[in-house]
Design a protein around this motif. Structure first.
Motif: not given
Length: 508
Positions: A302-322
């Motif tokens: 489950t890849s995620q993108y974000g930052g300290t300022e954003t919670g951090p989670t902004i986006t997350a990848l469904d692990p089924a979407r290889v």
């Protein structure tokens, strides 16, 4: 906004015998029923015994330990703000942060006692509390005295944490978390990370001064799950924990380097990962061969993108979407986040075109400390400084950075901060620092230097000069000496050209 509430007292009432926290290294544990009075006594003691007042900042320098969360919850109940410190920084750097943030108290464990003493002296912090020694003051306070209950007048906007990050200015900045942003982050993790599922149990060997260390820990605690904490990351020990049916780990969140180090252990070959529900990765991109290595164990990330300022989670990848993982996507937007991709004129870019990521939502920090809000926000929108494109299915791909930083071993490093130290070296006339790819650390710093007249310089000279001035992970690991630095039409150093010349990176 979500109303503030006390997670500990709620779970102590509804699931008192369930384990909330456990230390991996010494097997110390707390059920929710055991945690409740300790948190209440600590909250009471910090206010009554130590004379702290609402809004005061409590700095913490420690390895991973369940007492981190006891202190966190005590501060949340008392209206105080916990401020975890990066133990990879030098005492001088830490003292500077404590002075800048006006820390009212410094808490530490026994492992960091000497460094904490130096920080307290440099920052003139008189209130001190520690754990780890026999009959520690921290544990005595948690076991004696009045039990404070959660006040009715603490709201969702009340700050709970100051977490540190690096930004475009090159200076470390403190970002607020609040009761509301913590709850929003927990809700953002429900869909892709399953933090509300029965039996959720996360192993946390990553430092807790990172937003990344809290990415799954606090959401799982919010929903009444369990957190097991390691003092420090050990790849072989982590492999053994993950393969233990007795321990029963279901969730893990690490940076790419740590997953590679686990895969390189002798334990990995026979490792049974069938109990692991979520393997979250953030702070960089996993190479295809590592994705395939774990896929053979039945693990899709489950890849995620974000930052300290954003919670951090902004986006997350469904692990089924290889397919999207192999294409380098960091996923689709989290539920309680809005995203816009903007051009340099502040206009939305067409689908498929790159633009700076702007975000808003209840998990976003309300502000940095001591920094005008309009430096980072346009109205309600936080400008991340990262550039991405979005495909027709709503998957995002990080393609560049506006911010002049790189990630080494999952740590943000500000090029400007490093340059400000290096330029003081008598043999350096001009310097630019860029990130370059590194097999182990993901990225490391490359110092591109113009020598001063009569000067000479080696990488060893740079390392010696930086010791005590910069944390080791920030120090450049490569050196190039040039006659002149390339510049654009406005006279600014053309770092894009330097990256092209020396193989610099633009990873997420």
């Amino acid at each position: 906004m979500f109303p503030a509430l006390d997670w500990v007292s709620h779970h102590a009432l509804t699931k008192p015998r369930a384990v909330a926290l456990r230390n991996y290294d010494d097997s110390l544990s707390r059920t929710w029923a055991e945690l409740e009075p300790r948190v209440g006594r600590l909250a009471s003691g910090l206010l009554k015994e130590w004379g702290l007042r609402r809004g005061d900042r409590v700095a913490l320098l420690s390895n991973g330990d369940l007492r981190f969360f006891e202190l966190q919850f005590a501060c949340m109940r008392a209206g105080l703000i916990i401020m975890p410190l990066n133990f990879r920084l030098t005492p001088h750097e830490l003292a500077g942060l404590c002075r800048e943030m006006n820390a009212a108290m410094l808490v530490n464990d026994a492992a960091w006692q000497r460094q904490a003493d130096e920080v307290a002296t440099l920052a003139n912090i008189e209130r001190r509390l520690s754990w780890g020694a026999p009959d520690s003051a921290f544990d005595r306070m948690a076991e004696e005295g009045d039990v404070m209950v959660f006040p009715d007048d603490i709201g969702s906007a009340h700050p709970t944490h100051i977490l540190f990050t690096s930004g475009t200015t090159g200076k470390t900045k403190g970002a607020y978390s609040t009761h509301g942003t913590l709850i929003a982050q927990a809700l953002n993790q429900v869909q892709f990370a399953g933090v509300a599922e029965a039996g959720a149990h996360v192993f946390v060997p990553i430092p807790l001064f990172h937003a990344g260390g809290l990415t799954l820990a606090n959401p799982i605690l919010y929903f009444g799950g369990q957190v097991t904490i390691a003092a420090r990351f050990d790849p072989a020990a982590t492999a053994r924990v993950l393969g233990s049916r007795t321990v029963g780990i279901t969730h893990l969140a690490l940076v790419p380097l740590m997953y590679r180090m686990i895969a390189d252990t002798a334990e990995f070959a026979d490792l049974d990962l069938s109990g692991l529900r979520v393997a979250l990765v953030a702070g960089g991109r996993l190479p295809p061969e590592l994705l395939e290595t774990y896929a053979r164990k039945g693990i899709n990330f489950t890849s995620q993108y974000g930052g300290t300022e954003t919670g951090p989670t902004i986006t997350a990848l469904d692990p089924a979407r290889v397919d999207k993982a192999l294409a380098g996507s960091c996923g689709q937007k989290a539920k309680h986040v809005e995203i816009r991709l903007m051009d340099t004129d502040g206009k939305d870019v067409p689908e498929g075109q790159p633009g700076e990521i702007w975000v808003r939502g209840p998990a976003i920090t309300p502000s940095y400390i001591g920094r005008p809000r309009d430096m980072d926000f346009t109205g309600d929108w936080f400008r991340t400084g990262d550039v991405a494109r979005r495909d027709a299915e709503g998957f995002y791909y990080i393609v560049d950075r506006v911010k002049d930083m790189y990630k080494s071993g999952g740590e943000n490093v500000s090029s400007v901060e490093v340059e400000e130290i290096l330029i003081r070296h008598p043999s350096i006339a001009e310097v630019a620092v860029i990130g370059t790819a590194h097999e182990k650390w993901g990225e490391v710093g490359l110092a591109v230097v113009v020598l001063a007249a009569g000067g000479s310089l080696t990488l060893g000279d740079i390392e010696e000069f930086c010791d005590g001035r910069l944390a080791r992970f920030k120090q450049p690991k490569a050196l190039k000496i040039v006659e002149a630095l390339p510049r654009n039409v406005t006279g600014k150093i053309a770092k894009a050209q330097l990256r092209d010349m020396f193989g610099g990176t633009r990873s997420a």
